[in-house]
Design a protein around this motif. Sequence first.
Motif, PDB file in Angstrom:
ATOM      1  N   ARG A 175       1.924  -7.293  -8.281  1.00  0.00           N
ATOM      2  CA  ARG A 175       1.811  -7.292  -6.821  1.00  0.00           C
ATOM      3  C   ARG A 175       2.773  -6.273  -6.211  1.00  0.00           C
ATOM      4  O   ARG A 175       3.897  -6.101  -6.685  1.00  0.00           O
ATOM      5  CB  ARG A 175       2.112  -8.673  -6.248  1.00  0.00           C
ATOM      6  CG  ARG A 175       1.137  -9.739  -6.696  1.00  0.00           C
ATOM      7  CD  ARG A 175       1.299 -11.032  -5.926  1.00  0.00           C
ATOM      8  NE  ARG A 175       2.556 -11.723  -6.186  1.00  0.00           N
ATOM      9  CZ  ARG A 175       3.523 -11.896  -5.297  1.00  0.00           C
ATOM     10  NH1 ARG A 175       3.404 -11.405  -4.060  1.00  0.00           N
ATOM     11  NH2 ARG A 175       4.632 -12.557  -5.615  1.00  0.00           N
ATOM     12  N   VAL A 176       2.330  -5.597  -5.149  1.00  0.00           N
ATOM     13  CA  VAL A 176       3.151  -4.623  -4.428  1.00  0.00           C
ATOM     14  C   VAL A 176       3.077  -4.959  -2.939  1.00  0.00           C
ATOM     15  O   VAL A 176       1.981  -5.001  -2.369  1.00  0.00           O
ATOM     16  CB  VAL A 176       2.679  -3.176  -4.670  1.00  0.00           C
ATOM     17  CG1 VAL A 176       3.606  -2.184  -3.967  1.00  0.00           C
ATOM     18  CG2 VAL A 176       2.601  -2.871  -6.164  1.00  0.00           C
ATOM     19  N   VAL A 177       4.220  -5.207  -2.331  1.00  0.00           N
ATOM     20  CA  VAL A 177       4.267  -5.661  -0.943  1.00  0.00           C
ATOM     21  C   VAL A 177       5.331  -4.864  -0.195  1.00  0.00           C
ATOM     22  O   VAL A 177       6.368  -4.503  -0.765  1.00  0.00           O
ATOM     23  CB  VAL A 177       4.595  -7.171  -0.852  1.00  0.00           C
ATOM     24  CG1 VAL A 177       4.477  -7.663   0.589  1.00  0.00           C
ATOM     25  CG2 VAL A 177       3.688  -7.974  -1.772  1.00  0.00           C
ATOM     26  N   ARG A 178       5.078  -4.610   1.101  1.00  0.00           N
ATOM     27  CA  ARG A 178       6.054  -3.916   1.946  1.00  0.00           C
ATOM     28  C   ARG A 178       6.695  -4.904   2.918  1.00  0.00           C
ATOM     29  O   ARG A 178       6.023  -5.787   3.445  1.00  0.00           O
ATOM     30  CB  ARG A 178       5.366  -2.821   2.757  1.00  0.00           C
ATOM     31  CG  ARG A 178       4.891  -1.630   1.931  1.00  0.00           C
ATOM     32  CD  ARG A 178       3.777  -0.883   2.637  1.00  0.00           C
ATOM     33  NE  ARG A 178       2.504  -1.605   2.502  1.00  0.00           N
ATOM     34  CZ  ARG A 178       1.482  -1.499   3.342  1.00  0.00           C
ATOM     35  NH1 ARG A 178       1.581  -0.733   4.413  1.00  0.00           N
ATOM     36  NH2 ARG A 178       0.380  -2.176   3.127  1.00  0.00           N
ATOM     37  N   VAL A 179       7.983  -4.708   3.168  1.00  0.00           N
ATOM     38  CA  VAL A 179       8.709  -5.454   4.186  1.00  0.00           C
ATOM     39  C   VAL A 179       9.284  -4.445   5.169  1.00  0.00           C
ATOM     40  O   VAL A 179       9.986  -3.509   4.774  1.00  0.00           O
ATOM     41  CB  VAL A 179       9.827  -6.311   3.574  1.00  0.00           C
ATOM     42  CG1 VAL A 179      10.715  -6.909   4.669  1.00  0.00           C
ATOM     43  CG2 VAL A 179       9.233  -7.422   2.716  1.00  0.00           C
TER      44      VAL A 179
END
Length: 259
Positions: A175-179
């Motif tokens: 999984r790749v997520v931006r904050v």
Amino acid sequence: MSAALELQGLRALVTGGTKGVGKAVVAHLCEAGANVLATARSRSDDLAEERFIGADITTAEGCKTIVDAVLDRLGGVDIVVHVAGGSSAPAGGFRVLDDDEWNKALSLNLFPAVRIDRALLPSMVEQRSGVIIHVTSIQRQLPLPEATIAYAAAKAALSNYSKALSREVSPKGVRVVRVSPGWVETDAAASLVAEIARQNGIDMEGARKIIMDSLGGIPLGRPCSPHEVAELIGFLVSARASAITGTEYVIDGGTVPTA
């Protein structure tokens, strides 16, 4: 599952992990049971030496040092949180941002994530599990032109890269997520508030209002804390967020007027 144990046994890397948001993320992941390594140029007094990787992340050699240490000391990685970033560009708009300033912005805010991901992702894909968090900024869509054009552009590039990467590796179990934080009142930000208060002969709340007004206002009425950003990241790297990938979570107190 207890939040205090939900990352038990997982191996984590946090860049920029000795100050501000990065320091808060390291503390949160450790409390949740992860085995965490933190990178920075120098170690903070409260970070155990065995958790520290000293390196200049803005260089290819520094990124290699980090990757080699992760593989040697952890044998691989399950969580990567890219917090390192920032800007030291002078005020004055686009005219004062020469090639050196643009290279500095990209070398700190984009290339480290690209280099470290490229080196560590193959093992994550092989184990068909893992999470990568890219900390971007609301400036990617709400740039401040006086001093941070290059920073904002680099963060926009990081966001675009992160989205593309998620589409490639999510089917392979990673999984790749931006904050995307707004104004976070780190120790450095608090020092800036104090300096604005001193220069203008006003109290700290008045100085905070000057900064909030420069952002167009923060409906929540205050900046976020590093702890609050770390709490969000802690959730996103946990099994509770196992269906979340390829998206961006904004934590800015409502600063950005549109989603």
